[in-house]
Design a protein around this motif. Structure first.
Motif, PDB file in Angstrom:
ATOM      1  N   GLY A 167      10.559   7.137   9.784  1.00  0.00           N
ATOM      2  CA  GLY A 167      11.894   6.549   9.940  1.00  0.00           C
ATOM      3  C   GLY A 167      11.879   5.039   9.923  1.00  0.00           C
ATOM      4  O   GLY A 167      12.726   4.393  10.537  1.00  0.00           O
ATOM      5  N   PHE A 168      10.868   4.457   9.218  1.00  0.00           N
ATOM      6  CA  PHE A 168      10.757   3.001   9.047  1.00  0.00           C
ATOM      7  C   PHE A 168      10.559   2.287  10.378  1.00  0.00           C
ATOM      8  O   PHE A 168      11.157   1.246  10.639  1.00  0.00           O
ATOM      9  N   LYS A 169       9.695   2.851  11.217  1.00  0.00           N
ATOM     10  CA  LYS A 169       9.426   2.255  12.515  1.00  0.00           C
ATOM     11  C   LYS A 169       8.143   1.439  12.460  1.00  0.00           C
ATOM     12  O   LYS A 169       7.059   1.969  12.248  1.00  0.00           O
ATOM     13  N   THR A 170       8.269   0.159  12.628  1.00  0.00           N
ATOM     14  CA  THR A 170       7.130  -0.763  12.683  1.00  0.00           C
ATOM     15  C   THR A 170       7.626  -2.082  13.253  1.00  0.00           C
ATOM     16  O   THR A 170       8.832  -2.374  13.232  1.00  0.00           O
ATOM     17  N   GLU A 171       6.707  -2.866  13.761  1.00  0.00           N
ATOM     18  CA  GLU A 171       7.090  -4.180  14.290  1.00  0.00           C
ATOM     19  C   GLU A 171       7.258  -5.207  13.182  1.00  0.00           C
ATOM     20  O   GLU A 171       7.799  -6.282  13.413  1.00  0.00           O
ATOM     21  N   SER A 172       6.795  -4.881  11.978  1.00  0.00           N
ATOM     22  CA  SER A 172       6.862  -5.833  10.865  1.00  0.00           C
ATOM     23  C   SER A 172       8.164  -5.656  10.091  1.00  0.00           C
ATOM     24  O   SER A 172       8.342  -4.675   9.363  1.00  0.00           O
ATOM     25  N   LYS A 173       9.053  -6.621  10.217  1.00  0.00           N
ATOM     26  CA  LYS A 173      10.322  -6.557   9.491  1.00  0.00           C
ATOM     27  C   LYS A 173      10.091  -6.663   7.990  1.00  0.00           C
ATOM     28  O   LYS A 173      10.799  -6.040   7.186  1.00  0.00           O
ATOM     29  N   GLU A 174       9.082  -7.435   7.592  1.00  0.00           N
ATOM     30  CA  GLU A 174       8.775  -7.581   6.171  1.00  0.00           C
ATOM     31  C   GLU A 174       8.367  -6.243   5.561  1.00  0.00           C
ATOM     32  O   GLU A 174       8.815  -5.883   4.467  1.00  0.00           O
ATOM     33  N   LYS A 175       7.536  -5.485   6.285  1.00  0.00           N
ATOM     34  CA  LYS A 175       7.110  -4.186   5.767  1.00  0.00           C
ATOM     35  C   LYS A 175       8.281  -3.216   5.675  1.00  0.00           C
ATOM     36  O   LYS A 175       8.376  -2.417   4.733  1.00  0.00           O
ATOM     37  N   ILE A 176       9.186  -3.273   6.634  1.00  0.00           N
ATOM     38  CA  ILE A 176      10.379  -2.424   6.589  1.00  0.00           C
ATOM     39  C   ILE A 176      11.222  -2.764   5.370  1.00  0.00           C
ATOM     40  O   ILE A 176      11.661  -1.873   4.628  1.00  0.00           O
ATOM     41  N   ASN A 177      11.450  -4.059   5.143  1.00  0.00           N
ATOM     42  CA  ASN A 177      12.269  -4.479   3.998  1.00  0.00           C
ATOM     43  C   ASN A 177      11.636  -4.052   2.681  1.00  0.00           C
ATOM     44  O   ASN A 177      12.336  -3.588   1.763  1.00  0.00           O
ATOM     45  N   CYS A 178      10.319  -4.199   2.575  1.00  0.00           N
ATOM     46  CA  CYS A 178       9.626  -3.795   1.348  1.00  0.00           C
ATOM     47  C   CYS A 178       9.716  -2.287   1.143  1.00  0.00           C
ATOM     48  O   CYS A 178       9.954  -1.808   0.026  1.00  0.00           O
ATOM     49  N   ALA A 179       9.526  -1.532   2.214  1.00  0.00           N
ATOM     50  CA  ALA A 179       9.571  -0.066   2.117  1.00  0.00           C
ATOM     51  C   ALA A 179      10.959   0.411   1.717  1.00  0.00           C
ATOM     52  O   ALA A 179      11.109   1.278   0.840  1.00  0.00           O
ATOM     53  N   ILE A 180      11.979  -0.138   2.328  1.00  0.00           N
ATOM     54  CA  ILE A 180      13.352   0.260   1.994  1.00  0.00           C
ATOM     55  C   ILE A 180      13.656  -0.072   0.549  1.00  0.00           C
ATOM     56  O   ILE A 180      14.277   0.710  -0.186  1.00  0.00           O
ATOM     57  N   HIS A 181      13.217  -1.247   0.102  1.00  0.00           N
ATOM     58  CA  HIS A 181      13.411  -1.631  -1.301  1.00  0.00           C
ATOM     59  C   HIS A 181      12.827  -0.578  -2.233  1.00  0.00           C
ATOM     60  O   HIS A 181      13.462  -0.155  -3.211  1.00  0.00           O
ATOM     61  N   ASP A 182      11.609  -0.127  -1.953  1.00  0.00           N
ATOM     62  CA  ASP A 182      10.923   0.808  -2.845  1.00  0.00           C
ATOM     63  C   ASP A 182      11.551   2.202  -2.803  1.00  0.00           C
ATOM     64  O   ASP A 182      11.680   2.862  -3.840  1.00  0.00           O
ATOM     65  N   ILE A 183      11.957   2.646  -1.629  1.00  0.00           N
ATOM     66  CA  ILE A 183      12.596   3.960  -1.518  1.00  0.00           C
ATOM     67  C   ILE A 183      13.914   3.980  -2.281  1.00  0.00           C
ATOM     68  O   ILE A 183      14.242   4.947  -2.979  1.00  0.00           O
ATOM     69  N   VAL A 184      14.674   2.898  -2.176  1.00  0.00           N
ATOM     70  CA  VAL A 184      15.945   2.808  -2.906  1.00  0.00           C
ATOM     71  C   VAL A 184      15.699   2.667  -4.405  1.00  0.00           C
ATOM     72  O   VAL A 184      16.351   3.326  -5.224  1.00  0.00           O
ATOM     73  N   LEU A 185      14.743   1.799  -4.769  1.00  0.00           N
ATOM     74  CA  LEU A 185      14.464   1.532  -6.180  1.00  0.00           C
ATOM     75  C   LEU A 185      14.094   2.805  -6.924  1.00  0.00           C
ATOM     76  O   LEU A 185      14.591   3.066  -8.031  1.00  0.00           O
ATOM     77  N   TYR A 186      13.226   3.612  -6.335  1.00  0.00           N
ATOM     78  CA  TYR A 186      12.750   4.817  -7.009  1.00  0.00           C
ATOM     79  C   TYR A 186      13.500   6.078  -6.575  1.00  0.00           C
ATOM     80  O   TYR A 186      13.118   7.184  -6.929  1.00  0.00           O
ATOM     81  N   GLN A 187      14.573   5.874  -5.798  1.00  0.00           N
ATOM     82  CA  GLN A 187      15.488   6.961  -5.424  1.00  0.00           C
ATOM     83  C   GLN A 187      14.717   8.155  -4.844  1.00  0.00           C
ATOM     84  O   GLN A 187      14.860   9.296  -5.288  1.00  0.00           O
ATOM     85  N   ASP A 193       0.841  -1.189   0.000  1.00  0.00           N
ATOM     86  CA  ASP A 193       0.000   0.000   0.000  1.00  0.00           C
ATOM     87  C   ASP A 193       0.878   1.242   0.000  1.00  0.00           C
ATOM     88  O   ASP A 193       1.781   1.374   0.830  1.00  0.00           O
ATOM     89  N   ILE A 194       0.615   2.180  -0.905  1.00  0.00           N
ATOM     90  CA  ILE A 194       1.464   3.361  -1.052  1.00  0.00           C
ATOM     91  C   ILE A 194       1.310   4.310   0.137  1.00  0.00           C
ATOM     92  O   ILE A 194       2.295   4.903   0.597  1.00  0.00           O
ATOM     93  N   ASP A 195       0.097   4.473   0.657  1.00  0.00           N
ATOM     94  CA  ASP A 195      -0.086   5.327   1.831  1.00  0.00           C
ATOM     95  C   ASP A 195       0.661   4.762   3.038  1.00  0.00           C
ATOM     96  O   ASP A 195       1.269   5.507   3.815  1.00  0.00           O
ATOM     97  N   GLU A 196       0.623   3.448   3.189  1.00  0.00           N
ATOM     98  CA  GLU A 196       1.358   2.825   4.283  1.00  0.00           C
ATOM     99  C   GLU A 196       2.863   2.971   4.069  1.00  0.00           C
ATOM    100  O   GLU A 196       3.624   3.161   5.028  1.00  0.00           O
ATOM    101  N   LEU A 197       3.295   2.900   2.814  1.00  0.00           N
ATOM    102  CA  LEU A 197       4.701   3.128   2.489  1.00  0.00           C
ATOM    103  C   LEU A 197       5.131   4.515   2.950  1.00  0.00           C
ATOM    104  O   LEU A 197       6.201   4.683   3.548  1.00  0.00           O
ATOM    105  N   PHE A 198       4.303   5.528   2.691  1.00  0.00           N
ATOM    106  CA  PHE A 198       4.652   6.888   3.111  1.00  0.00           C
ATOM    107  C   PHE A 198       4.707   6.982   4.637  1.00  0.00           C
ATOM    108  O   PHE A 198       5.584   7.662   5.190  1.00  0.00           O
ATOM    109  N   GLN A 199       3.794   6.334   5.324  1.00  0.00           N
ATOM    110  CA  GLN A 199       3.805   6.370   6.786  1.00  0.00           C
ATOM    111  C   GLN A 199       5.104   5.794   7.343  1.00  0.00           C
ATOM    112  O   GLN A 199       5.690   6.352   8.274  1.00  0.00           O
TER     113      GLN A 199
END
Length: 326
Positions: free
Chosen positions: A212-232, A201-207
């Motif tokens: 600062g990528f704070k969440t209990e879900s490591k999977e969501k953190i990994n996905c978010a970091i991937h997308d931020i890096v991918l799209y610079q 979810d893009i809104d959740e990605l922005f949150q």
């Protein structure tokens, strides 16, 4: 950017070549990696690597460098590609890599000076003087750093392998000229599964991004970091600027452009899109269609959300269908 902010705390855990059973320290770390192991090393000899991975249960990704002089000298080996294919290991090239590290699921890492060679791992009498240390918990800056290296690396496929093989066969003597850059970021494949978004979810990605990528879900953190890096996406954007930049960079992705050309022709059901992605992606090894299900669901969400009504998804029968609104 701080790469390993807690490095000072690790200095009392240094391990030295043969003295501290250097090889077994690394092998034990690898054996305890169950999900994903990323290995970054400029020089890799196949037999040394095979010894390290003999008890490995994780999915392995390797980033290394291939330079013509090093290949001629045997400190790098072209046949590493065929070894990786046989073992279902992803092999990437990055000519800027000089660090040596083993990363366990982007949570901890071993790092130091040793390449994956018999001398580097103290497996021969005339071994190199090397050391390593362990970082128990990687911070976000460190993860972004490692992800950026991977994002800028080039996946080795048959074409890349044959190109290097041809260049090596053309050489009679070791070259004295500046090392040619046969692979750069602009020549890497644009049709890899890693070139597609991962956050559901893009809104959740922005949150996550704004917190600062704070969440209990490591999977969501990994996905978010991937997308931020991918799209610079730079840090500290507000929501509107974030989404505008994400929109722009998502829709100029070659993979997305080609997929939308396929969809624009006629409405496409889920199975046909899955087949198309499998046939067009250039991953080695090629992912199974079952493995692609999540990628396509995420793609549908992003296309619909970012296209401002230009594309829609419905379910006229049992399968979802994506189509361009006329």
């Amino acid at each position: 950017m701080t790469i390993l902010s807690n490095i000072g705390e690790q200095m009392n855990n240094l391990y030295y070549s043969e003295k501290d059973n250097f090889f077994n320290k690394i092998k034990d770390y690898i054996s305890n990696s169950n999900r994903e192991l990323i290995i970054i090393s400029p020089y890799i000899q196949i037999n040394a690597l095979d010894n390290l991975l003999s008890n490995c249960k994780a999915k392995v990704t390797i980033i290394t460098t291939w330079k013509l002089r090093d290949i001629q000298l045997g400190t790098s080996e072209l046949e590493l590609y065929n070894y990786c294919k046989e073992k279902n290991i992803f092999l990437y090239l990055n000519q800027r890599v000089h660090l040596k590290t083993f990363i366990n699921d982007y949570s901890s890492c071993l790092f130091g000076s040793a390449n994956i060679t018999f001398k580097g791992l103290a497996l021969v009498e005339n071994y190199n003087y090397e050391l390593i240390t362990k970082v128990e918990k990687l911070n976000i800056d460190s993860i972004l750093y490692f992800k950026q290296i991977l994002n800028e690396s080039v996946l080795v496929n048959n074409e890349v392998y044959e190109m290097y093989k041809e260049k090596i066969n053309e050489l009679e003597d070791l070259p004295d000229t500046e090392e040619p850059n046969l692979i750069d970021i602009e020549s890497r494949s644009k049709f890899l599964i890693s070139a597609l978004p991962m956050s559901w979810d893009i809104d959740e990605l922005f949150q996550l991004y704004s917190s600062g990528f704070k969440t209990e879900s490591k999977e969501k953190i990994n996905c978010a970091i991937h997308d931020i890096v991918l799209y610079q996406i730079p840090l500290n954007l507000n929501y509107n600027d974030f989404k505008e930049l994400l929109n722009e960079r998502f829709f100029i992705s070659p993979f997305v452009i080609k997929l939308l050309d396929f969809i624009d022709g006629e409405p496409r059901y889920f199975g046909r899109v899955k087949e198309w992605i499998q046939n067009n992606c250039e991953d080695v090894p090629v992912p199974s269609r079952r493995d692609l299900t999540g990628n396509i669901q995420v793609l549908y969400n992003w296309i619909v959300d970012l296209s401002n009504g230009k594309y829609q998804v419905d379910r006229p029968n049992y399968s979802e269908r994506i189509y361009r609104v006329r």
